[in-house]
Scaffold this active site. Structure first.
Site, PDB file in Angstrom:
ATOM      1  N   CYS A 119       0.829  -1.199   0.000  1.00 24.04           N
ATOM      2  CA  CYS A 119       0.000   0.000   0.000  1.00 24.04           C
ATOM      3  C   CYS A 119       0.874   1.263   0.000  1.00 24.04           C
ATOM      4  O   CYS A 119       1.498   1.574  -0.998  1.00 24.04           O
ATOM      5  CB  CYS A 119      -0.980  -0.033   1.164  1.00 24.04           C
ATOM      6  SG  CYS A 119      -2.377   1.097   0.959  1.00 24.04           S
ATOM      7  N   HIS A 132      -3.649  -5.467   1.134  1.00 31.45           N
ATOM      8  CA  HIS A 132      -3.403  -5.789   2.531  1.00 31.45           C
ATOM      9  C   HIS A 132      -3.810  -7.231   2.784  1.00 31.45           C
ATOM     10  O   HIS A 132      -4.676  -7.781   2.105  1.00 31.45           O
ATOM     11  CB  HIS A 132      -4.225  -4.881   3.446  1.00 31.45           C
ATOM     12  CG  HIS A 132      -3.729  -3.471   3.504  1.00 31.45           C
ATOM     13  ND1 HIS A 132      -2.511  -3.124   4.031  1.00 31.45           N
ATOM     14  CD2 HIS A 132      -4.297  -2.313   3.080  1.00 31.45           C
ATOM     15  CE1 HIS A 132      -2.348  -1.809   3.949  1.00 31.45           C
ATOM     16  NE2 HIS A 132      -3.412  -1.302   3.371  1.00 31.45           N
TER      17      HIS A 132
END
Length: 502
Positions: free
Chosen positions: A332, A438
């Site tokens: 991310c 994630h």
């Protein structure tokens, strides 16, 4: 409403873990149970099945209670963006970024309304609510407009147990001081005390129990032992510890960049279940050492944290590590940092319109920050460097930016998503991976492939896949069993089910 609120004498006394254990204890006895925390402040979030964002602790507690997590279990999530500002996530959706002062002055009534709506919803759907407080319930400067401790217990009209951490010292003063600072009506709501993180022989604390019960007029409902390596992730960075194998030969050294506004560090949780993997935090170039792999995790403030690792010399160490053929994973915000440039035209990441920054220039890509955050659960198949599609992986996305990768002979997309889109970057034959996914390492077979590649490079023995989901569920039961042995469970249940009537 039937239930209990778990309050603490301070932060990190074990409220989240105890609430998790209570959820599993109740559901194991056939009680339909929901966790609840009215307001969380954490960058470690959890994405529900419908793509909403809540605090991770309540997501884990829902798993322990064997129910699907929903926004009603954590209606308000505050995600720090700086020392002064935080993003408000209301019922799972990002609403605005405000200062602490403006939040207290402008959001209080709205917060009370959404908390009451959530309590009403949960009361209809569940038999018992296990609530968690935050920090200390007697922060005098915050108490008049708090949205998470005694005010919420009053709204739900449920009893409270007070948890104190004996391991940090001062347990008697922290209990007596907390009780003394409560108003008479608040003090009447407290029905028992739990001592947590006790080391040694509990018989040595019998006099302490007697003193507490005589001087507080409250029962001590249990003295819980210090539980080492429980592997149930908590809500904030205080609960995330380094992990170093004590006696395993040929262990892998994975360096995790400790960013100031690190988010979703639970991405690293699966490594706790790998006996030959060491996890250590690095904050400066001097900390870097000679790792086998580097992970740059997510962050709530990418450009700010990128600037910080440049200042500390860590960025240069990562670049040299890459040039020498090192293995790097960017998750991310970490993926965004690996780019050539980061552009913030709306000020969504930094609060400064038109801001931009040079990235680490490790992957040929640019990141653009947008005003609307993306939160969704996703699935996809990963590519190899040759473009061959591999096994299915799944996780979730929580990010503002989009990253445009310029594919070349060394660089291919990392994932082919089930929605037809592509994600991330797979470069240098897998030595460098950047992704918005994630929970990637929670995919057991993929994690095993990644780790075995590192083991092979080091000449270490390859390992079989460790399937952690089954292990995690067993740990919920182990936690519940251990707590039950050290609690007066019958008395605690009576407090929960009788409520404030006694």
């Amino acid at each position: 409403m039937k239930g209990i609120m778990v309050l603490g004498t301070s932060s990190d006394v074990g409220k989240s873990l105890i609430a998790t254990g209570l959820c599993r204890m109740l559901v194991n006895e056939g009680v339909k149970t929901a966790p609840f925390k009215s307001q969380n402040m954490s960058n470690n979030s959890y994405v529900t099945k419908d793509g909403k964002e809540i605090g991770r602790a309540q997501g884990i507690q829902a798993e322990a209670a064997k129910v699907d997590a929903t926004v009603w279990m954590n209606p308000i999530l505050l995600k720090p963006r700086s020392d002064m500002h935080a993003e408000i996530v209301l019922l799972g959706r990002a609403e605005q970024v405000v200062s602490g002062k403006n939040y207290r002055s402008q959001f209080y009534e709205k917060g009370l309304a959404v908390i009451q709506k959530s309590l009403d919803y949960l009361a209809e759907k569940y038999d018992v609510i296990v609530m968690e407080g935050a920090g200390s319930p007697v922060e005098i400067n915050l108490k008049s407009r708090e949205l998470v401790n005694m005010k919420v217990a009053e709204m739900a009209d449920i009893p409270v147990v007070l948890v104190a951490d004996i391991d940090r010292g001062g347990v008697f003063a922290s209990i007596v001081g907390t009780l003394a600072l409560l108003s008479p009506s608040e003090r009447n709501r407290v029905k028992g005390i739990i001592i947590n993180k006790f080391r040694g022989d509990p018989d040595l604390f019998v006099d302490g129990i007697t003193w507490l019960e005589e001087n507080t007029k409250l029962p001590v409902l249990g003295v819980l032992p210090y539980i080492e390596n429980h592997m149930i992730d908590g809500e904030d960075s205080l609960s995330f510890q380094e992990k170093r194998p004590s006696s395993v030969k040929d262990s892998l050294d994975i360096a995790v960049v400790k960013l100031p506004f690190i988010s979703n560090y639970s991405d690293m949780e699966p490594f706790y279940f790998e006996e030959d993997v060491s996890i250590r935090f690095v904050e400066t170039g001097d900390d870097f050492g000679h790792p086998d792999a580097v992970i740059i995790p997510g962050t709530k403030s990418t450009i700010h944290d990128l600037s910080k690792i440049k200042e500390t010399g860590l960025a240069r160490k990562i670049q040299v590590f890459y040039q020498e053929g090192g293995t790097i994973m960017g998750l991310c915000g970490g993926f965004q940092m690996l780019c050539r440039e980061l552009l913030d035209p709306f000020g969504a990441d930094t609060g400064i319109q038109g801001n931009k920054a040079d990235g680490l220039n490790i992957i040929p890509a640019s990141t653009f920050f947008h005003q609307k955050k993306r939160t969704t659960r996703v699935k996809g198949n990963y590519f190899s460097a040759t473009g061959i599609v591999g096994e299915l992986v799944e996780g979730y996305e929580i990010h503002l930016g989009d990253t445009m990768v310029q594919a070349d002979e060394k660089t291919v997309p990392f994932l082919s998503l089930s929605n037809g889109k592509e994600d991330g970057c797979y470069s240098n034959n897998g030595k460098v991976i950047g992704t918005y996914l994630h929970h990637l390492f929670h995919n057991d077979e993929w994690r095993s492939i990644w780790l075995n590649r590192l083991r092979k490079e080091k000449g270490y023995p390859l390992k079989e896949t460790v399937f952690i989901q089954e292990m995690k569920d067993k740990r919920f039961d182990l936690l519940a069993d251990k707590m039950k042995r050290h609690l007066n469970w019958e008395k605690l249940q009576k407090i929960m089910f009788e409520g404030m009537s006694k």
